[in-house]
Design a protein around this motif. Sequence first.
Motif, PDB file in Angstrom:
ATOM      1  N   VAL A  48       0.822  -1.207   0.000  1.00  0.00           N
ATOM      2  CA  VAL A  48       0.000   0.000   0.000  1.00  0.00           C
ATOM      3  C   VAL A  48       0.855   1.256   0.000  1.00  0.00           C
ATOM      4  O   VAL A  48       0.543   2.242  -0.652  1.00  0.00           O
ATOM      5  CB  VAL A  48      -0.932   0.006   1.242  1.00  0.00           C
ATOM      6  N   ASN A  49       1.957   1.221   0.697  1.00  0.00           N
ATOM      7  CA  ASN A  49       2.778   2.412   0.875  1.00  0.00           C
ATOM      8  C   ASN A  49       3.927   2.415  -0.124  1.00  0.00           C
ATOM      9  O   ASN A  49       5.001   1.897   0.132  1.00  0.00           O
ATOM     10  CB  ASN A  49       3.314   2.468   2.312  1.00  0.00           C
ATOM     11  N   ASP A  50       3.707   3.038  -1.279  1.00  0.00           N
ATOM     12  CA  ASP A  50       4.753   3.124  -2.302  1.00  0.00           C
ATOM     13  C   ASP A  50       5.694   4.289  -2.048  1.00  0.00           C
ATOM     14  O   ASP A  50       6.629   4.505  -2.804  1.00  0.00           O
ATOM     15  CB  ASP A  50       4.127   3.273  -3.695  1.00  0.00           C
ATOM     16  N   ARG A  51       5.450   5.049  -0.987  1.00  0.00           N
ATOM     17  CA  ARG A  51       6.285   6.204  -0.696  1.00  0.00           C
ATOM     18  C   ARG A  51       7.425   5.853   0.248  1.00  0.00           C
ATOM     19  O   ARG A  51       7.909   6.686   0.980  1.00  0.00           O
ATOM     20  CB  ARG A  51       5.441   7.315  -0.088  1.00  0.00           C
ATOM     21  N   PHE A  52       7.882   4.636   0.204  1.00  0.00           N
ATOM     22  CA  PHE A  52       8.960   4.177   1.064  1.00  0.00           C
ATOM     23  C   PHE A  52      10.247   4.925   0.751  1.00  0.00           C
ATOM     24  O   PHE A  52      10.645   5.032  -0.400  1.00  0.00           O
ATOM     25  CB  PHE A  52       9.168   2.673   0.878  1.00  0.00           C
ATOM     26  N   VAL A  53      10.885   5.458   1.758  1.00  0.00           N
ATOM     27  CA  VAL A  53      12.171   6.135   1.601  1.00  0.00           C
ATOM     28  C   VAL A  53      13.232   5.254   2.245  1.00  0.00           C
ATOM     29  O   VAL A  53      13.157   4.950   3.433  1.00  0.00           O
ATOM     30  CB  VAL A  53      12.155   7.525   2.283  1.00  0.00           C
ATOM     31  N   PRO A  54      14.228   4.836   1.453  1.00  0.00           N
ATOM     32  CA  PRO A  54      15.258   3.964   2.021  1.00  0.00           C
ATOM     33  C   PRO A  54      16.111   4.707   3.045  1.00  0.00           C
ATOM     34  O   PRO A  54      16.174   5.937   3.029  1.00  0.00           O
ATOM     35  CB  PRO A  54      16.086   3.552   0.804  1.00  0.00           C
ATOM     36  N   PRO A  55      16.800   3.978   3.910  1.00  0.00           N
ATOM     37  CA  PRO A  55      17.677   4.618   4.884  1.00  0.00           C
ATOM     38  C   PRO A  55      18.786   5.405   4.204  1.00  0.00           C
ATOM     39  O   PRO A  55      19.175   5.118   3.064  1.00  0.00           O
ATOM     40  CB  PRO A  55      18.257   3.440   5.669  1.00  0.00           C
ATOM     41  N   THR A  61      24.916   5.207  -0.850  1.00  0.00           N
ATOM     42  CA  THR A  61      25.598   4.202  -1.659  1.00  0.00           C
ATOM     43  C   THR A  61      25.136   4.278  -3.097  1.00  0.00           C
ATOM     44  O   THR A  61      25.945   4.279  -4.026  1.00  0.00           O
ATOM     45  CB  THR A  61      25.320   2.792  -1.089  1.00  0.00           C
ATOM     46  N   THR A  62      23.833   4.361  -3.309  1.00  0.00           N
ATOM     47  CA  THR A  62      23.287   4.462  -4.664  1.00  0.00           C
ATOM     48  C   THR A  62      23.734   5.751  -5.321  1.00  0.00           C
ATOM     49  O   THR A  62      24.118   5.767  -6.494  1.00  0.00           O
ATOM     50  CB  THR A  62      21.748   4.402  -4.620  1.00  0.00           C
ATOM     51  N   CYS A  63      23.703   6.829  -4.585  1.00  0.00           N
ATOM     52  CA  CYS A  63      24.109   8.134  -5.099  1.00  0.00           C
ATOM     53  C   CYS A  63      25.547   8.092  -5.613  1.00  0.00           C
ATOM     54  O   CYS A  63      25.844   8.559  -6.709  1.00  0.00           O
ATOM     55  CB  CYS A  63      23.966   9.168  -3.986  1.00  0.00           C
TER      56      CYS A  63
END
Length: 70
Positions: A48-55, A61-63
């Motif tokens: 339901v919650n597609d607005r998940f913000v990763p830690p 790391t992705t950046c």
Amino acid sequence: MNDSINTLDELLSDPMIKLVMERDRVQPAELRTLLEEKVRRADDDVAVNDRFVPPAHLMATTCHKLWLCS
């Protein structure tokens, strides 16, 4: 000796866990139901919650991998 516990069945069959549960008057079936319900709800919440913000550490790391930050 392997100290890792991989499943709920392994956790609930651990002798120390059994002793603590007996002392606290916790029924294994009730605990199993509670934990399985929590997992089901967590799965529903993620769907339901597609607005998940990763830690932050994952974002950094992705950046860096994408050369988006210095």
